[in-house]
Design a protein around this motif. Structure first.
Motif: not given
Ligand SMILES: [Zn+2]
Length: 118
Positions: A99-104
């Motif tokens: 649910c975290l943004d911008g995590v690969d």
């Protein structure tokens, strides 16, 4: 390597939104009864690292020993985080790293945790 960064996270519909300082070098895939159904990747942070921006009216799901509050959004059903207490009494947040943004997600080293055997 330890690297704490600030991330934003949310549920799918945006009702739940938070900001958190987290080190994603310790990401866990757990096989306990709830994690295997939710498919969450977990990372744990002290409660002080966690800032809930919106999402007061969350549904709190508890089971088993009822020590963890599995908070989920009543609108879209996504569980973006959980609240718990460590054995030493410290308040912890379990983040759903998905649910975290911008995590690969593919770049993370995921450690398997045998929660089913606890
Ligand atoms: Zn939602």
């Amino acid at each position: 390597m330890t690297e704490t960064k600030t991330y934003t996270g949310s549920c799918h519909c945006g009702h739940v939104a938070y900001e958190v300082d987290a080190d994603l070098n310790q990401v866990i895939s757990c096989n306990c009864s709830i994690c295997r159904k939710r498919g969450a990747l977990l990372a744990f942070v002290p409660e002080d690292n966690f800032r809930l921006k919106s999402g007061e009216a969350l549904t709190d799901y508890q089971f088993n020993r009822k020590v963890i509050h599995h908070m989920f959004c009543p609108t879209c059903g996504v569980g973006a985080f959980a609240r718990g207490i460590r054995p030493d009494g410290a308040k912890m947040i379990a983040l759903n790293v998905r649910c975290l943004d911008g995590v690969d997600l593919d770049a993370l080293t995921v450690r398997k945790f045998d929660g089913a055997s606890l």
